[in-house]
Scaffold this motif. Sequence first.
Motif, PDB file in Angstrom:
ATOM      1  N   ALA A   1      13.881  38.115 -20.277  1.00 18.68           N
ATOM      2  CA  ALA A   1      13.402  37.414 -21.459  1.00 18.68           C
ATOM      3  C   ALA A   1      12.805  38.424 -22.428  1.00 18.68           C
ATOM      4  N   ASP A   2      12.751  38.030 -23.698  1.00 17.13           N
ATOM      5  CA  ASP A   2      12.157  38.890 -24.725  1.00 17.13           C
ATOM      6  C   ASP A   2      10.636  38.795 -24.719  1.00 17.13           C
ATOM      7  N   ALA A   3      10.112  37.692 -24.212  1.00 17.29           N
ATOM      8  CA  ALA A   3       8.664  37.514 -24.120  1.00 17.29           C
ATOM      9  C   ALA A   3       8.370  36.485 -23.054  1.00 17.29           C
ATOM     10  N   ALA A   4       7.191  36.595 -22.470  1.00 14.93           N
ATOM     11  CA  ALA A   4       6.713  35.599 -21.515  1.00 14.93           C
ATOM     12  C   ALA A   4       5.289  35.241 -21.901  1.00 14.93           C
ATOM     13  N   VAL A   5       5.020  33.951 -21.982  1.00 10.09           N
ATOM     14  CA  VAL A   5       3.692  33.462 -22.344  1.00 10.09           C
ATOM     15  C   VAL A   5       3.187  32.588 -21.207  1.00 10.09           C
ATOM     16  N   CYS A   6       2.178  33.073 -20.503  1.00 10.58           N
ATOM     17  CA  CYS A   6       1.653  32.362 -19.332  1.00 10.58           C
ATOM     18  C   CYS A   6       0.470  31.498 -19.755  1.00 10.58           C
ATOM     19  N   ALA A   7       0.783  30.303 -20.253  1.00 10.43           N
ATOM     20  CA  ALA A   7      -0.256  29.389 -20.715  1.00 10.43           C
ATOM     21  C   ALA A   7      -0.683  28.407 -19.632  1.00 10.43           C
ATOM     22  N   ALA A   8      -0.012  28.412 -18.489  1.00  9.94           N
ATOM     23  CA  ALA A   8      -0.335  27.468 -17.416  1.00  9.94           C
ATOM     24  C   ALA A   8      -1.695  27.784 -16.807  1.00  9.94           C
ATOM     25  N   ALA A   9      -2.373  26.737 -16.359  1.00  6.37           N
ATOM     26  CA  ALA A   9      -3.628  26.897 -15.604  1.00  6.37           C
ATOM     27  C   ALA A   9      -3.260  26.862 -14.126  1.00  6.37           C
ATOM     28  N   VAL A  10      -2.836  28.014 -13.628  1.00  4.23           N
ATOM     29  CA  VAL A  10      -2.336  28.110 -12.249  1.00  4.23           C
ATOM     30  C   VAL A  10      -3.516  28.143 -11.278  1.00  4.23           C
ATOM     31  N   ALA A  11      -3.424  27.366 -10.219  1.00  3.80           N
ATOM     32  CA  ALA A  11      -4.471  27.387  -9.199  1.00  3.80           C
ATOM     33  C   ALA A  11      -4.549  28.780  -8.583  1.00  3.80           C
ATOM     34  N   ASP A  12      -5.767  29.287  -8.415  1.00  5.71           N
ATOM     35  CA  ASP A  12      -5.947  30.629  -7.839  1.00  5.71           C
ATOM     36  C   ASP A  12      -5.777  30.634  -6.324  1.00  5.71           C
ATOM     37  N   TRP A  13      -6.025  29.486  -5.692  1.00  9.19           N
ATOM     38  CA  TRP A  13      -5.937  29.404  -4.236  1.00  9.19           C
ATOM     39  C   TRP A  13      -5.135  28.183  -3.812  1.00  9.19           C
ATOM     40  N   ARG A  14      -4.571  28.272  -2.647  1.00 10.12           N
ATOM     41  CA  ARG A  14      -3.919  27.135  -2.012  1.00 10.12           C
ATOM     42  C   ARG A  14      -4.458  27.017  -0.589  1.00 10.12           C
ATOM     43  N   VAL A  15      -4.253  25.845   0.003  1.00  8.28           N
ATOM     44  CA  VAL A  15      -4.697  25.636   1.380  1.00  8.28           C
ATOM     45  C   VAL A  15      -3.702  26.306   2.317  1.00  8.28           C
ATOM     46  N   GLU A  16      -4.216  27.119   3.181  1.00  9.31           N
ATOM     47  CA  GLU A  16      -3.359  27.799   4.153  1.00  9.31           C
ATOM     48  C   GLU A  16      -3.020  26.818   5.271  1.00  9.31           C
ATOM     49  N   GLY A  17      -1.741  26.593   5.453  1.00 10.74           N
ATOM     50  CA  GLY A  17      -1.317  25.657   6.492  1.00 10.74           C
ATOM     51  C   GLY A  17      -1.663  24.221   6.147  1.00 10.74           C
ATOM     52  N   ALA A  18      -1.225  23.763   4.963  1.00  6.87           N
ATOM     53  CA  ALA A  18      -1.475  22.372   4.571  1.00  6.87           C
ATOM     54  C   ALA A  18      -0.926  21.418   5.628  1.00  6.87           C
ATOM     55  N   SER A  19      -1.643  20.330   5.854  1.00  6.86           N
ATOM     56  CA  SER A  19      -1.254  19.382   6.894  1.00  6.86           C
ATOM     57  C   SER A  19       0.041  18.661   6.543  1.00  6.86           C
ATOM     58  N   ALA A  20       0.898  18.507   7.508  1.00  5.28           N
ATOM     59  CA  ALA A  20       2.161  17.790   7.298  1.00  5.28           C
ATOM     60  C   ALA A  20       1.954  16.282   7.303  1.00  5.28           C
ATOM     61  N   GLN A  21       0.826  15.834   7.818  1.00  6.96           N
ATOM     62  CA  GLN A  21       0.504  14.410   7.855  1.00  6.96           C
ATOM     63  C   GLN A  21      -0.818  14.174   7.135  1.00  6.96           C
ATOM     64  N   LYS A  22      -1.027  12.946   6.685  1.00  5.68           N
ATOM     65  CA  LYS A  22      -2.277  12.623   6.009  1.00  5.68           C
ATOM     66  C   LYS A  22      -3.457  12.848   6.954  1.00  5.68           C
ATOM     67  N   MET A  23      -4.448  13.596   6.459  1.00  2.19           N
ATOM     68  CA  MET A  23      -5.641  13.861   7.261  1.00  2.19           C
ATOM     69  C   MET A  23      -6.505  12.598   7.311  1.00  2.19           C
ATOM     70  N   LYS A  24      -6.921  12.213   8.508  1.00  6.94           N
ATOM     71  CA  LYS A  24      -7.654  10.964   8.707  1.00  6.94           C
ATOM     72  C   LYS A  24      -9.154  11.219   8.857  1.00  6.94           C
ATOM     73  N   LYS A  25      -9.919  10.309   8.287  1.00  5.27           N
ATOM     74  CA  LYS A  25     -11.358  10.334   8.503  1.00  5.27           C
ATOM     75  C   LYS A  25     -11.667   9.380   9.648  1.00  5.27           C
ATOM     76  N   THR A  26     -12.306   9.886  10.682  1.00  3.65           N
ATOM     77  CA  THR A  26     -12.622   9.052  11.841  1.00  3.65           C
ATOM     78  C   THR A  26     -14.134   8.898  11.970  1.00  3.65           C
ATOM     79  N   PRO A  27     -14.597   7.731  12.424  1.00  2.00           N
ATOM     80  CA  PRO A  27     -16.040   7.515  12.584  1.00  2.00           C
ATOM     81  C   PRO A  27     -16.650   8.577  13.491  1.00  2.00           C
ATOM     82  N   GLY A  28     -17.649   9.267  12.982  1.00  2.00           N
ATOM     83  CA  GLY A  28     -18.311  10.301  13.762  1.00  2.00           C
ATOM     84  C   GLY A  28     -17.536  11.580  13.884  1.00  2.00           C
ATOM     85  N   GLY A  29     -16.384  11.661  13.231  1.00  2.00           N
ATOM     86  CA  GLY A  29     -15.549  12.860  13.331  1.00  2.00           C
ATOM     87  C   GLY A  29     -16.100  14.004  12.493  1.00  2.00           C
ATOM     88  N   GLU A  30     -15.622  15.201  12.742  1.00  2.00           N
ATOM     89  CA  GLU A  30     -16.069  16.372  12.008  1.00  2.00           C
ATOM     90  C   GLU A  30     -15.403  16.435  10.631  1.00  2.00           C
TER      91      GLU A  30
END
Length: 398
Positions: free
Chosen positions: A265-294
């Motif tokens: 390209a003749d120019a590149a303009v990076c105007a996106a607000a790119v996330a600086d971090w991502r979750v390492e090993g994102a869960s493949a299933q919905k994470m559940k909240k359990t009573p008394g759970g951590e």
Amino acid sequence: MLASRRILLIIGGGIAAFKTLDLIRRLRDRGASVTPVMTRAAEEFVTPLSVSALAGEKVYRALFDLTDEAEMGHIQLSRVADLIVVAPATADLMAKMAQGHADDLASTLLLATDTPVLLAPAMNVRMWAHPATRRNAARLRDDGLRLVGPDEGDMACGEYGPGRMAEPGDILAAIEAALGEGPLSGRRIVVTSGPTHEPIDPVRYIANRSSGAQGTALARALAALGAHVVFVTGPAAVPPPEGVEVVPVETAGEMAAAVEAALPADAAVCAAAVADWRVEGASAQKMKKTPGGETPRLAFTETPDILARLAGRETGRPPLVVGFAAETEDVVANATAKRARKGCDWIVANDVSPASGVMGGAENAVTLVTTEGAETWPRLPKAEVAERLAARIAEALT
């Protein structure tokens, strides 16, 4: 720039018709000839005498006018121009064009031509958002017609939103681009925009408050100057502009890959607000909240640094690499340090603290940081910031 170019200007019936007087003046200043056609409704907003005086040409108004037909029949009138411009293009005119109606001079000319057509839509925000108008606009684009605007802003009727006719300067730039006369004609520019969404699990993600409005406005402004824009956009709150190559992505990794694929390209303009971090090993299933759970503990890792990668390429680096710096304090100092750290040519810095109203808002106040120092611009609508920056990019590349 438009010397000897012939423009057939069709003026529709809307309050924005007054802007066409300025458009005619600008076209004449650049050497173009303007043949005006007015609908009957247009005469309720501007007079044929004013239009004729500025154009230096007679105004064509009626389909069944024996004198006009003897001088130049409407079929010939529709084919001798280099470009037909409809401004304002009202909802009624767009509907007629989409359906192939020809019940007055304007709609007959538009149906009887193979000349390129540029539309500058203008109407009430609800009319523009109506499904019928959206269908008509989509059909007209599919038929090969170009659209410039509409812009977002205050309406004469008191409402606010998209529907304002593009400003004469923007229409002029679109005319130049349509005729291959824009200063960025033949240039390929990559623009990133919007936020990225980094998944935590299939239903949750990390994001930010970017609407994508500034990147979208910039892509539109660059395209209006004739550039071929590859628009790599995250999940933005605003729709992508017309007339650009849209590459939708979601994550920073996908955006990095899309930018690489868009090169060279003749120019590149990076105007996106790119996330600086991502979750390492994102869960493949919905994470559940359990009573008394951590409480779950999330481990983070850095996302690809798209701007630094572009600026640091040993081969195939775009001649101009522009980054954005969204800061909440020490804006100029942080942006200057970022430009040096990333190795890019320019940084467009802005204050995105909550009090500024910039992130997700309609206006922006930026400082352009280059090797020559920092240049602070006044607070402006994002479309005007985009136009200024696009003009500077055109200057740098020509």
